[in-house]
Design a protein around this motif. Structure first.
Motif, PDB file in Angstrom:
ATOM      1  N   TYR A   1       0.840  -1.209   0.000  1.00 52.35           N
ATOM      2  CA  TYR A   1       0.000   0.000   0.000  1.00 52.35           C
ATOM      3  C   TYR A   1       0.869   1.250   0.000  1.00 52.35           C
ATOM      4  O   TYR A   1       0.659   2.176  -0.802  1.00 52.35           O
TER       5      TYR A   1
ATOM      6  N   ALA B   1      -4.273  -0.715  -4.301  1.00 55.19           N
ATOM      7  CA  ALA B   1      -3.315  -1.751  -3.901  1.00 55.19           C
ATOM      8  C   ALA B   1      -3.485  -2.101  -2.429  1.00 55.19           C
ATOM      9  O   ALA B   1      -3.394  -3.275  -2.046  1.00 55.19           O
TER      10      ALA B   1
ATOM     11  N   TYR C   1      -6.245  -1.896  -0.564  1.00 50.03           N
ATOM     12  CA  TYR C   1      -7.464  -2.678  -0.327  1.00 50.03           C
ATOM     13  C   TYR C   1      -7.346  -4.091  -0.901  1.00 50.03           C
ATOM     14  O   TYR C   1      -7.828  -5.055  -0.294  1.00 50.03           O
ATOM     15  N   TRP C   2      -6.711  -4.228  -2.062  1.00 49.78           N
ATOM     16  CA  TRP C   2      -6.493  -5.576  -2.597  1.00 49.78           C
ATOM     17  C   TRP C   2      -5.682  -6.404  -1.602  1.00 49.78           C
ATOM     18  O   TRP C   2      -5.989  -7.573  -1.366  1.00 49.78           O
ATOM     19  N   ASN C   3      -4.642  -5.805  -1.040  1.00 52.62           N
ATOM     20  CA  ASN C   3      -3.785  -6.510  -0.101  1.00 52.62           C
ATOM     21  C   ASN C   3      -4.525  -6.849   1.191  1.00 52.62           C
ATOM     22  O   ASN C   3      -4.364  -7.946   1.740  1.00 52.62           O
TER      23      ASN C   3
ATOM     24  N   SER D   1      -3.592 -10.977  -3.773  1.00 50.69           N
ATOM     25  CA  SER D   1      -2.247 -10.640  -3.303  1.00 50.69           C
ATOM     26  C   SER D   1      -1.330 -10.297  -4.468  1.00 50.69           C
ATOM     27  O   SER D   1      -0.586  -9.314  -4.416  1.00 50.69           O
TER      28      SER D   1
ATOM     29  N   THR E   1     -13.064  -5.067  -6.363  1.00 48.58           N
ATOM     30  CA  THR E   1     -12.456  -3.906  -7.029  1.00 48.58           C
ATOM     31  C   THR E   1     -13.497  -2.821  -7.269  1.00 48.58           C
ATOM     32  O   THR E   1     -13.229  -1.624  -7.074  1.00 48.58           O
TER      33      THR E   1
ATOM     34  N   GLY F   1       0.405  -3.633  -8.250  1.00 46.27           N
ATOM     35  CA  GLY F   1       0.155  -2.220  -8.020  1.00 46.27           C
ATOM     36  C   GLY F   1       1.377  -1.463  -7.546  1.00 46.27           C
ATOM     37  O   GLY F   1       1.457  -0.235  -7.710  1.00 46.27           O
TER      38      GLY F   1
ATOM     39  N   SER G   1      -2.134  -6.923  -5.910  1.00 42.61           N
ATOM     40  CA  SER G   1      -1.631  -5.843  -5.048  1.00 42.61           C
ATOM     41  C   SER G   1      -0.130  -5.656  -5.247  1.00 42.61           C
ATOM     42  O   SER G   1       0.369  -4.528  -5.237  1.00 42.61           O
TER      43      SER G   1
ATOM     44  N   THR H   1      -2.347  -4.542   8.389  1.00 37.41           N
ATOM     45  CA  THR H   1      -2.673  -4.038   7.062  1.00 37.41           C
ATOM     46  C   THR H   1      -3.855  -3.070   7.120  1.00 37.41           C
ATOM     47  O   THR H   1      -3.821  -1.982   6.525  1.00 37.41           O
TER      48      THR H   1
END
Length: 527
Positions: free
Chosen positions: A108, A126, A128-130, A414, A486, A420, A417, A352
């Protein structure tokens, strides 16, 4: 009132002109934030944490029944080697960024910096994806622990038929206990991870020795090394091989986990890359040796996978040892590291979410972004992660297909991310960050490029249905879940992020901010 800033001996002084003042030193860590967490993880502790959360050989065992459809034993071994090869490039890219920007935000924070003028939105997505990836990882490991618990009971009660609600209860107990340990035993976490390291290394050694010593009829060499079987129905061995790499990615694909503890270890810029390298090396070696030993122990794969328990690996262990007691012992050996791994997942997941909240990227950020003065950890963020993981377990009772799709999204989320952070770093000419102790120089362009190509290819391939013909029960819903999350993140960006979210900035190395204020003024918060 304006403040005059002056740097003296690595300290920034802020003093109101002409005022009587007292001074207070506030440490600004290498992430550019106020240091709030205790640095109670030594280098050995953080190395242990990476190996425990990675838990490669145990994760391979947990997903072995699914993996065998993609090529059989030979396919699983070569797919694992191939995916480890590519993840070394990904891990090196992550280690380089962790060395340059040692922040608990991990990908992030890195994505926010390397993307330059687009850093706010790239870092937001990135991050939020992680976060979602680690949330699903916690649910996945909880499910494995729950299945192992029920299966150990069923070994001695073969007439009992397992039901989803039984696994759900074990899932919830494991989730609550692991989350509670992270919440209330923060200072014991380094010690626990050192214990977990011993369990992982000792467990794989004992498992290998027992399988070799107790197996009466070993599998022929060609069945382990050269006999490729397609159980997916695709009919194309090359494509089946590529799809099978997903199982290896599930086991080895967590090189960012210890980056979320960057603000809790000494000298993170130099220690994080070393720990990431150790995690990947230990994971590859133990995972490969474990697979070879297990596959030589199977003399009838079909019978081994038709176990009456809810955890197919138990059937393989029972065939290898020839007894329920032996299978119980080996399952218990893999059960203990999995429990430590689950605790590690909650450590990572809570931190996170906390880093997102402290930068005002989440709802209720003032609440979620706090560090508990009593427990010295992101208490509120970790509680929410525990609650969300528990709620995901309810889905298992209603539909195992839906639950498996959710936890299966971990690998894609993951890796996206990571993309990203790595892709903008490459596109910017690797110029938007100050190099840390570990810096690859010109070689970094090649390493980052291979990482990006692998991630892009894997995202496409891992979205295909697992088997053919396709039905509602065996459809791969990962792309739907990743796409839905997403869109959810995009909506939250439009509602909140676009207007008020600022995001993290590039760190200032080796600087402590001394906040100087008049006696009548309140302390100024440095962030």
């Amino acid at each position: 009132m304006e403040a005059d800033l002056e740097k003296r001996d690595g300290v920034l002084d802020s003093a109101p002109a002409g005022s009587a003042s007292s001074s207070e030193e506030v440490e600004i860590n290498e992430s550019g934030h106020k240091q709030e967490l205790e640095r109670n993880f030594s280098f050995f502790s953080i190395l242990s944490t990476g190996i425990v959360v990675g838990n490669t050989w145990a994760a391979l065992g947990g997903s072995l029944a699914v993996a065998l459809y993609n090529g059989g034993p030979a396919g699983v071994i070569y797919e694992f080697i191939a995916v480890c090869f590519f993840y070394w490039f990904v891990a090196a890219s992550i280690a380089e960024l962790a060395s340059a920007i040692p922040s608990s935000g991990g990908v992030y924070h890195w994505a926010s910096v390397v993307a330059g003028k687009h850093g706010r939105i790239v870092g937001f997505f990135a991050g939020y994806w992680n976060f979602f990836a680690w949330l699903f990882a916690s649910a996945s490991i909880s499910a494995i622990v729950g299945n192992q618990t029920v299966s150990m009971y069923l070994l001695f009660h073969p007439k009992v038929k397992p039901h989803p609600w039984q696994i759900f209860i074990a899932y919830e107990i494991a989730c609550v206990l692991a989350c509670s340990f992270v919440l209330f035993q923060n200072r014991l976490l380094p010690f626990l991870n050192r214990i977990g390291l011993m369990l992982i290394l000792g467990g794989v050694f004992v498992t290998i020795v027992v399988c070799v010593a107790m197996t009466k009829q070993r599998a022929p060499r060609h069945a382990v090394w050269s006999q490729f079987t397609d159980g997916t129905g695709y009919g194309n061995n090359g494509f089946v091989f590529l799809m099978g790499m997903l199982n290896g990615a599930y086991a080895i694909g967590t090189p960012d986990c210890i980056s979320h503890l960057a603000e809790e270890i000494p000298r993170p810029a130099s220690n994080l890359p070393k720990a990431i390298a150790a995690q990947m090396a230990v994971g590859f070696i133990t995972g490969l040796i474990y697979l070879i030993a297990i596959f030589y122990s199977i003399n009838d794969l079909t019978v081994a996978l038709q176990s009456s328990t809810s955890f197919p690996l138990v059937g393989i262990y029972q065939q290898a040892t020839g007894s329920a007691g032996g299978a119980f012992g080996l399952t218990f050996i893999i059960f203990l590291p999995m429990c430590c791994c689950l605790i590690g997942c909650f450590i990572t997941n809570g931190r996170t979410l906390w880093t997102l909240a402290r930068d005002d990227a989440t709802p209720c950020s003032g609440y979620l972004g706090k560090i508990s003065p009593r427990w010295h950890n992101p208490f509120n963020a970790t509680i929410l992660c525990g609650v969300l993981t528990s709620l995901l377990g309810i889905i298992y009772v209603g539909s195992t297909t839906a639950f498996n799709a959710i936890v299966g999204s971990f690998v894609l989320l993951s890796t996206i991310s990571y993309l990203g952070a790595i892709l903008p770093h490459l596109l910017s000419g690797r110029k938007n960050v100050t190099p840390g102790p570990f810096w690859m120089g010109k070689l970094g362009f090649f390493v980052n490029g291979v990482s990006v190509l692998y991630i892009l290819a894997s995202v496409v391939i891992f979205s295909f249905p697992f088997v053919k013909p396709v039905s509602a029960q065996n459809m791969n819903y990962v792309c739907v879940i990743v796409g839905g999350l997403t869109i959810f993140t995009g909506v939250w960006w439009l509602i909140h992020g676009r207007k008020t979210y600022v995001g993290p900035t590039a760190p200032i190395r080796g600087v402590t901010t001394r906040i100087v204020h008049s006696n009548a003024e309140k302390d100024v918060k440095s962030s």
